[in-house]
Design an enzyme around this catalytic site. Structure first.
Site, PDB file in Angstrom:
ATOM      1  N   ASP A 135       0.836  -1.203   0.000  1.00  8.39           N
ATOM      2  CA  ASP A 135       0.000   0.000   0.000  1.00  8.39           C
ATOM      3  C   ASP A 135       0.870   1.251   0.000  1.00  8.39           C
ATOM      4  OD1 ASP A 135      -3.023   0.811   0.520  1.00  8.39           O
ATOM      5  OD2 ASP A 135      -1.780   2.150   1.711  1.00  8.39           O
ATOM      6  N   ASN A 143      -2.783  13.005  -3.453  1.00 12.56           N
ATOM      7  CA  ASN A 143      -3.818  13.488  -4.371  1.00 12.56           C
ATOM      8  C   ASN A 143      -4.285  14.889  -4.005  1.00 12.56           C
ATOM      9  OD1 ASN A 143      -4.065  11.389  -6.250  1.00 12.56           O
ATOM     10  ND2 ASN A 143      -5.401  10.205  -4.905  1.00 12.56           N
ATOM     11  N   ASP A 152      -1.723   9.286 -10.113  1.00 10.73           N
ATOM     12  CA  ASP A 152      -1.598   8.354 -11.233  1.00 10.73           C
ATOM     13  C   ASP A 152      -0.131   8.063 -11.544  1.00 10.73           C
ATOM     14  OD1 ASP A 152      -4.321   8.354 -11.384  1.00 10.73           O
ATOM     15  OD2 ASP A 152      -4.442   9.628 -13.180  1.00 10.73           O
ATOM     16  N   GLU A 178      -4.834   2.513  -4.221  1.00  3.21           N
ATOM     17  CA  GLU A 178      -3.383   2.577  -4.054  1.00  3.21           C
ATOM     18  C   GLU A 178      -2.795   1.282  -3.522  1.00  3.21           C
ATOM     19  OE1 GLU A 178      -5.069   4.227  -0.133  1.00  3.21           O
ATOM     20  OE2 GLU A 178      -5.657   3.990  -2.226  1.00  3.21           O
TER      21      GLU A 178
END
Length: 307
Positions: A135, A143, A152, A178
């Protein structure tokens, strides 16, 4: 005719009879030989019947000699042409089916397997080894601070590191958001851990650039044994618990399921100490008299004599 041929081709593909170029070549050769033999047999039968009724313009031997050569040549040419056209149609169908399968099974951003395809593989495989859940730490902050393009870019970079480190026969997928999953083939945990730490070190040392800004990320991993007596659902639950512990202990680390008890022991001792202290304070508060009780006690205390 063309509709029947297309239907037959689809049936052959659906039955798994045609999967690659070698199968197509085999199909073409088989079709040419079969059709040529069939046409030749029909010619010989028809020539024999005509000879029986004396309807041949030449002798039976001459008709067989000349007619067989022409029949073979024409039948082989026509059949080869039709077989080549069919093979082109099959190739196009295979490409279309492969593209459809790719879109269905692969995540477009990372290029890795999607979750459903990965779970299907876990249920079908007899492979044993380790299940890794990886993770990205603080992904939501990435973000929010740098934008979705930055998120991304991180996912694509981590997918690249995973592909480079865990090659076949290991299976990798983007498990969701993620989070990534790796089914490591092999029973040597040191090899598995070496690969995990290589991926974590590589992504941690990257400078992810978005416009004029650059940043780096860390990752956490949880590892569970993937063995015969454990279902995929249980293995995923155990790996997720190990990942949760890695996150709880400060992130940027790898935790194997065998370490959970050892890592949780200090926390449990601290909780026990806190509970004991809390219990003592509660008991102390419980026996401490209130001002009214103290006043009542003073009133009930026997008076001392004056001497």
């Amino acid at each position: 005719m063309s509709g029947s041929l297309a239907h037959w081709i689809r049936a052959r593909i659906g039955a798994g009879a045609v999967e690659n170029r070698a199968d197509i070549s085999t199909f073409v050769l088989y079709t040419v030989l079969t059709m040529t033999a069939l046409v030749t047999a029909v010619f010989l039968a028809l020539t024999t019947v005509l000879a029986e009724f004396e309807l041949l313009p030449v002798s039976y031997a001459t008709a067989i000699h000349l007619g067989s050569l022409k029949t073979l040549l024409i039948a082989a040419s026509v059949t080869a042409l039709l077989a080549c056209l069919a093979s082109m149609a099959i190739q196009e169908m295979l490409v279309t089916r492969a593209e459809h399968r790719r879109r269905k099974e692969l995540d477009p951003l990372s290029g890795l397997l999607k979750r459903d395809a990965f779970l299907d593989f876990m249920h079908m495989t007899k492979v044993r080894g380790f299940l890794v859940l990886l993770d990205i730490d603080h992904f939501r902050i990435v973000n929010e601070r740098y934008g979705r393009d930055a998120g991304d870019a991180v996912i694509a970079a981590l997918a690249e590191d995973l592909r480079r480190t865990f090659r076949s026969p290991h299976i990798i997928c983007r498990y969701g958001g993620e989070e990534f999953a790796v089914l490591f083939t092999g029973m040597d945990y040191d090899d598995c851990l070496l690969g995990i730490e290589e991926v974590r070190r590589s992504i941690g040392s990257r400078s992810i650039r978005v416009g004029t800004r650059a940043f780096s990320v860390t990752t956490s991993a949880g590892v569970a044994d993937f063995r015969e007596d454990r279902s995929p659902a249980v293995a995923l639950k155990v790996a997720d618990h190990a990942l949760y512990l890695a996150k709880s202990l400060g992130r940027d680390r790898t935790v194997h399921e065998s370490e959970t008890e050892q890592l949780l022991a200090p926390s449990r001792r601290s909780d026990t100490v806190r509970r004991r202290k809390s219990g003592k304070n509660s008991r102390a508060r419980a026996v401490k008299p209130s001002p009214a009780e103290r006043h009542a006690g003073d009133a009930l205390r026997p008076a001392q004599s004056s001497g």
